[in-house]
Scaffold this motif. Sequence first.
Motif, PDB file in Angstrom:
ATOM      1  N   ALA A 107      14.110   0.675  -3.681  1.00 11.42           N
ATOM      2  CA  ALA A 107      13.286   0.073  -4.736  1.00 11.42           C
ATOM      3  C   ALA A 107      12.575  -1.173  -4.217  1.00 11.42           C
ATOM      4  O   ALA A 107      11.395  -1.399  -4.519  1.00 11.42           O
ATOM      5  N   GLU A 108      13.274  -1.977  -3.431  1.00  9.31           N
ATOM      6  CA  GLU A 108      12.655  -3.163  -2.840  1.00  9.31           C
ATOM      7  C   GLU A 108      11.531  -2.774  -1.886  1.00  9.31           C
ATOM      8  O   GLU A 108      10.483  -3.415  -1.852  1.00  9.31           O
ATOM      9  N   GLY A 109      11.744  -1.704  -1.106  1.00 12.44           N
ATOM     10  CA  GLY A 109      10.710  -1.209  -0.195  1.00 12.44           C
ATOM     11  C   GLY A 109       9.485  -0.713  -0.944  1.00 12.44           C
ATOM     12  O   GLY A 109       8.351  -0.926  -0.515  1.00 12.44           O
ATOM     13  N   VAL A 110       9.713  -0.055  -2.083  1.00 13.07           N
ATOM     14  CA  VAL A 110       8.598   0.397  -2.920  1.00 13.07           C
ATOM     15  C   VAL A 110       7.831  -0.821  -3.437  1.00 13.07           C
ATOM     16  O   VAL A 110       6.600  -0.883  -3.350  1.00 13.07           O
ATOM     17  N   ALA A 111       8.551  -1.802  -3.950  1.00 10.98           N
ATOM     18  CA  ALA A 111       7.919  -3.009  -4.492  1.00 10.98           C
ATOM     19  C   ALA A 111       7.130  -3.768  -3.418  1.00 10.98           C
ATOM     20  O   ALA A 111       6.082  -4.347  -3.706  1.00 10.98           O
ATOM     21  N   ALA A 112       7.622  -3.714  -2.175  1.00 12.56           N
ATOM     22  CA  ALA A 112       6.965  -4.415  -1.073  1.00 12.56           C
ATOM     23  C   ALA A 112       5.813  -3.621  -0.473  1.00 12.56           C
ATOM     24  O   ALA A 112       5.134  -4.098   0.440  1.00 12.56           O
ATOM     25  N   VAL A 130       7.568   6.953   3.756  1.00 14.00           N
ATOM     26  CA  VAL A 130       7.741   5.646   4.381  1.00 14.00           C
ATOM     27  C   VAL A 130       6.479   5.340   5.177  1.00 14.00           C
ATOM     28  O   VAL A 130       6.150   6.044   6.137  1.00 14.00           O
ATOM     29  N   ILE A 131       5.770   4.295   4.762  1.00 12.21           N
ATOM     30  CA  ILE A 131       4.491   3.963   5.392  1.00 12.21           C
ATOM     31  C   ILE A 131       4.553   2.687   6.228  1.00 12.21           C
ATOM     32  O   ILE A 131       3.568   2.309   6.855  1.00 12.21           O
ATOM     33  N   ASP A 132       5.699   2.038   6.270  1.00 17.08           N
ATOM     34  CA  ASP A 132       5.875   0.824   7.066  1.00 17.08           C
ATOM     35  C   ASP A 132       6.103   1.240   8.527  1.00 17.08           C
ATOM     36  O   ASP A 132       7.220   1.492   8.940  1.00 17.08           O
ATOM     37  N   MET A 133       5.016   1.348   9.276  1.00 18.46           N
ATOM     38  CA  MET A 133       5.033   1.847  10.645  1.00 18.46           C
ATOM     39  C   MET A 133       4.619   0.743  11.618  1.00 18.46           C
ATOM     40  O   MET A 133       3.993  -0.231  11.217  1.00 18.46           O
ATOM     41  N   PRO A 134       4.946   0.931  12.897  1.00 19.17           N
ATOM     42  CA  PRO A 134       4.489  -0.031  13.902  1.00 19.17           C
ATOM     43  C   PRO A 134       2.960  -0.121  13.932  1.00 19.17           C
ATOM     44  O   PRO A 134       2.255   0.805  13.506  1.00 19.17           O
ATOM     45  N   ASP A 135       2.453  -1.206  14.490  1.00 17.49           N
ATOM     46  CA  ASP A 135       1.008  -1.445  14.529  1.00 17.49           C
ATOM     47  C   ASP A 135       0.230  -0.319  15.200  1.00 17.49           C
ATOM     48  O   ASP A 135      -0.911  -0.061  14.835  1.00 17.49           O
ATOM     49  N   ASN A 136       0.847   0.350  16.176  1.00 22.18           N
ATOM     50  CA  ASN A 136       0.115   1.399  16.896  1.00 22.18           C
ATOM     51  C   ASN A 136       0.221   2.769  16.226  1.00 22.18           C
ATOM     52  O   ASN A 136      -0.192   3.774  16.790  1.00 22.18           O
ATOM     53  N   GLN A 137       0.752   2.797  14.982  1.00 16.71           N
ATOM     54  CA  GLN A 137       0.897   4.066  14.279  1.00 16.71           C
ATOM     55  C   GLN A 137       0.429   3.975  12.814  1.00 16.71           C
ATOM     56  O   GLN A 137       1.103   4.455  11.905  1.00 16.71           O
ATOM     57  N   PRO A 138      -0.728   3.391  12.576  1.00 13.23           N
ATOM     58  CA  PRO A 138      -1.185   3.241  11.187  1.00 13.23           C
ATOM     59  C   PRO A 138      -1.541   4.574  10.522  1.00 13.23           C
ATOM     60  O   PRO A 138      -1.628   4.652   9.298  1.00 13.23           O
ATOM     61  N   HIS A 139      -1.717   5.600  11.322  1.00  9.95           N
ATOM     62  CA  HIS A 139      -2.114   6.929  10.839  1.00  9.95           C
ATOM     63  C   HIS A 139      -0.911   7.787  10.434  1.00  9.95           C
ATOM     64  O   HIS A 139      -1.079   8.861   9.888  1.00  9.95           O
ATOM     65  N   ARG A 140       0.297   7.310  10.686  1.00  6.14           N
ATOM     66  CA  ARG A 140       1.504   8.114  10.551  1.00  6.14           C
ATOM     67  C   ARG A 140       2.392   7.597   9.426  1.00  6.14           C
ATOM     68  O   ARG A 140       2.365   6.432   9.072  1.00  6.14           O
TER      69      ARG A 140
END
Length: 173
Positions: A53-58, A80-90
Amino acid sequence: MTTTIRELDGVEALARVAELVEVLRDCVEGGASVGFMLPLAKGRPEAFWRSVAEGVAAGERHLFVAEDDAGRICGTLSLVIDMPDNQPHRADVSKMLVHRRARRQGVAERLLRALEVKARELGKTTLVLDTVTGSDASRLYERTGWLKAGDIPNYALMPDGPFCSTTYYFLHL
């Protein structure tokens, strides 16, 4: 049973932790290898869902649920969309859980399709997930166009202790 698929925001996810725990508990007690061992440690499922829930809110993930005729959560799936900088497409697909009372009714596929729509809206072009090799979930992913990347033997444990292999899948949107 008729189910409705929808996305929860962080506030609603936090308010519905008890229902999310019920689905997780049912899946683990039914033998699903989803990161938890039997017996479930007191407070661990609640802490997990509060963290989601915290991850959704963030803005780090999107949480989809299936609700039954009574409005109770009977399935979940996360993007889950919190990815490293070199993976914004994933993005990663996580915690496909369907309560045993709602299985074999297309709930998992509908959750997956809703998640794929959201991923496209967010500009994601590659999705990745893993599941127990040979499971019902693996058959669902293959049937719906996901591609098998490979198997890893002895990757995880089943909730009652034995090792299980994991299969990684990907989908290009």
